[in-house]
Design a protein around this motif. Structure first.
Motif, PDB file in Angstrom:
ATOM      1  N   ASN A   1       0.552  -1.780   0.049  1.00  0.00           N
ATOM      2  CA  ASN A   1      -0.067   0.123  -0.198  1.00  0.00           C
ATOM      3  C   ASN A   1       0.993   0.912  -0.057  1.00  0.00           C
ATOM      4  O   ASN A   1       2.258   1.197   0.717  1.00  0.00           O
ATOM      5  CB  ASN A   1      -0.423  -0.244   1.207  1.00  0.00           C
ATOM      6  N   PRO A   2       0.446   2.407  -0.975  1.00  0.00           N
ATOM      7  CA  PRO A   2       1.529   3.798  -0.555  1.00  0.00           C
ATOM      8  C   PRO A   2       1.383   4.359   0.552  1.00  0.00           C
ATOM      9  O   PRO A   2       0.040   3.569   1.750  1.00  0.00           O
ATOM     10  CB  PRO A   2       0.337   4.366  -1.675  1.00  0.00           C
TER      11      PRO A   2
ATOM     12  N   PRO B   1       5.063   2.665  -2.953  1.00  0.00           N
ATOM     13  CA  PRO B   1       4.679   3.203  -3.459  1.00  0.00           C
ATOM     14  C   PRO B   1       4.045   4.560  -2.590  1.00  0.00           C
ATOM     15  O   PRO B   1       4.084   3.861  -1.325  1.00  0.00           O
ATOM     16  CB  PRO B   1       3.449   2.826  -3.896  1.00  0.00           C
TER      17      PRO B   1
ATOM     18  N   ILE C   1       2.434   8.169  -1.377  1.00  0.00           N
ATOM     19  CA  ILE C   1       1.629   9.898  -1.771  1.00  0.00           C
ATOM     20  C   ILE C   1       2.400  10.844  -1.748  1.00  0.00           C
ATOM     21  O   ILE C   1       2.591  10.845  -0.235  1.00  0.00           O
ATOM     22  CB  ILE C   1       0.312   9.607  -1.885  1.00  0.00           C
TER      23      ILE C   1
ATOM     24  N   ARG D   1       1.909   7.670   2.754  1.00  0.00           N
ATOM     25  CA  ARG D   1       1.538   9.442   2.464  1.00  0.00           C
ATOM     26  C   ARG D   1       3.308   9.541   2.950  1.00  0.00           C
ATOM     27  O   ARG D   1       3.120   9.758   4.325  1.00  0.00           O
ATOM     28  CB  ARG D   1       0.766   9.760   2.985  1.00  0.00           C
TER      29      ARG D   1
ATOM     30  N   PRO E   1       7.127   6.071 -11.983  1.00  0.00           N
ATOM     31  CA  PRO E   1       6.055   5.085 -11.565  1.00  0.00           C
ATOM     32  C   PRO E   1       5.468   4.955 -10.255  1.00  0.00           C
ATOM     33  O   PRO E   1       4.596   4.097  -9.639  1.00  0.00           O
ATOM     34  CB  PRO E   1       6.819   3.494 -11.264  1.00  0.00           C
ATOM     35  N   LEU E   2       6.607   5.148  -8.842  1.00  0.00           N
ATOM     36  CA  LEU E   2       6.281   4.636  -7.472  1.00  0.00           C
ATOM     37  C   LEU E   2       4.797   5.829  -6.834  1.00  0.00           C
ATOM     38  O   LEU E   2       5.046   5.626  -5.666  1.00  0.00           O
ATOM     39  CB  LEU E   2       7.156   5.000  -6.439  1.00  0.00           C
ATOM     40  N   LEU E   3       4.910   6.850  -7.600  1.00  0.00           N
ATOM     41  CA  LEU E   3       4.164   8.142  -7.001  1.00  0.00           C
ATOM     42  C   LEU E   3       2.656   7.629  -7.523  1.00  0.00           C
ATOM     43  O   LEU E   3       2.037   8.020  -8.762  1.00  0.00           O
ATOM     44  CB  LEU E   3       4.514   9.774  -7.954  1.00  0.00           C
ATOM     45  N   LYS E   4       1.605   7.293  -6.180  1.00  0.00           N
ATOM     46  CA  LYS E   4      -0.047   6.917  -6.769  1.00  0.00           C
ATOM     47  C   LYS E   4      -0.755   8.506  -6.435  1.00  0.00           C
ATOM     48  O   LYS E   4      -1.553   8.182  -6.421  1.00  0.00           O
ATOM     49  CB  LYS E   4      -0.403   6.020  -5.610  1.00  0.00           C
ATOM     50  N   GLY E   5       0.155   9.678  -6.295  1.00  0.00           N
ATOM     51  CA  GLY E   5      -0.383  10.442  -5.726  1.00  0.00           C
ATOM     52  C   GLY E   5      -0.421  12.142  -5.278  1.00  0.00           C
ATOM     53  O   GLY E   5       1.236  11.561  -4.770  1.00  0.00           O
TER      54      GLY E   5
END
Ligand code: NAI
Length: 331
Positions: A3-4, A35, A37, A6, A63-67
């Motif tokens: 899970n990402p 990942p 955010i 934060r 690629p690892l940046l989910k938000g």
């Protein structure tokens, strides 16, 4: 897949912010399989620049940046963050008294302490980079009483890395073969860079730095002042303060904290003193620490000679004075 996590960066539109966000988005801070955010906070006058950084993060297609959250609202910025890197602060400007700078930063860190306490993830790990880093971290700790004190730290890893760098240059060995220097105390010119326990990996095993350098005079004078004054030397050369090295050190600090330190190796972190080495409790003081399973612990039992004792006490004294000044600013 994981899970990402934060990750909050305050002051993200500034110099260090610009250097650190791509490092975080590339996995330098939390590893290549984690990942993230990114939460970026800055103040209203920097809002447009902050949005520009967000645009670049999108353009970099990490690629690892989910938000990406880019905001000037501290509450929105702190929401559910797992890691908080506090780079935002008020810089000392020409003609300003120490007390005025302290006063500005104390009020910033008091406010952000509440936002973190109320909105961050319960196990959020906090790293304060903005100066005065130790005292800002202390204020944050005092005004976020529900965040465990072990979760609030400040950055002295840049000083630690600078010390490794000076030894590596002097001995003409690779920096990754030097380990276990210590930064004691304040992230300021009173810090004490200590090589008495530092070692170098050589083809014939680990050797003490003191033995290999074989120049106590240099180690006890020029080495110490070079590390203490390196920040000023960078400003003189660049007309701007250290940014890429500060960003890199902040990633090193969090990576070791979360993922652990290698066996037999310690690093320097500003942490809440438990009285170890006779350092007054209730100060954020830089100690040698090892990390395991997301927790740091102060390395115990190191022999401290008289020379070191005096320097460790002098930097503690400065922190006691800073703490008093900070409290006087709170009124
Ligand atoms: P900078 O001035 O380029 O960036 C600071 C950013 O913080 C600015 O974008 C500013 O708008 C923002 N800011 C100000 N008040 C804020 C608030 N209340 N909330 C959120 N953001 C706010 O400065 P730079 O070069 O990035 O350095 C940042 C801090 O890190 C400085 O305090 C500097 O002294 C410190 N520093 C610490 C080091 C360490 O080893 N601990 C090493 C290098 C710098």
């Amino acid at each position: 897949a994981k899970n990402p996590l934060r990750v909050l960066v305050t002051g993200a539109a500034g110099q260090i912010g610009y250097a650190i966000v791509p490092m975080i988005a590339r996995g330098v801070m939390l590893g290549p399989d984690q990942p993230v955010i990114l939460h970026m906070l800055d103040i209203e006058p920097a809002a447009e620049a902050l949005n520009g950084v967000k645009m670049e993060l999108i353009d970099a297609a990490f690629p690892l940046l989910k938000g990406v959250v880019a905001t000037t609202d501290a509450v929105e910025a702190c929401k559910e963050v797992n890691i908080a890197v506090m780079v935002g602060g008020f810089p000392r400007k020409e003609g300003m008294e120490r007390k005025d700078v302290m006063s500005k930063n104390v009020s910033i860190y008091k406010k952000q302490a509440s936002a973190l306490e109320q909105h961050a993830a319960p196990d959020c790990k906090v790293l304060v980079v903005a100066n005065p880093a130790n005292t800002n971290a202390l204020i944050l700790k005092e005004f976020a009483p529900s965040i465990p004190e072990k979760n609030i730290t400040c950055l002295t890893r840049l000083d630690h890395n600078r010390a490794l760098g000076q030894i590596s240059e002097r001995l003409n060995v690779h920096v990754s073969d030097v380990k276990n220097v210590i930064i004691w105390g304040n992230h300021s010119s009173t810090q004490y860079p200590d090589v008495n326990h530092a070692k170098v990996t050589t083809s014939s095993g680990e050797k003490p730095v003191r033995e290999l350098v074989a120049d106590d005079q240099w180690l006890n004078t020029e080495f110490i002042t070079t590390v203490q004054q390196r920040g000023a030397a960078i400003i003189k050369a660049r007309k701007l303060s250290s940014a890429l090295s500060a960003a890199s050190a902040a990633c090193d600090h969090i990576r070791n904290w979360v993922l652990g330190t290698p066996k037999g190796t310690w690093v320097s972190m500003g942490v809440y003193s438990d009285g170890s080495y006779g350092i007054e409790r209730g100060l954020i003081y830089s100690f040698p620490v090892t990390c395991e399973k997301g927790e740091w612990s102060i390395v115990q039992g190191l022999k401290i000679d008289e020379f070191s004792r005096a320097k460790m006490d002098a930097t503690a004294k400065e922190l006691i004075e800073e703490k008093a000044l900070a409290y006087s600013c709170l009124g």
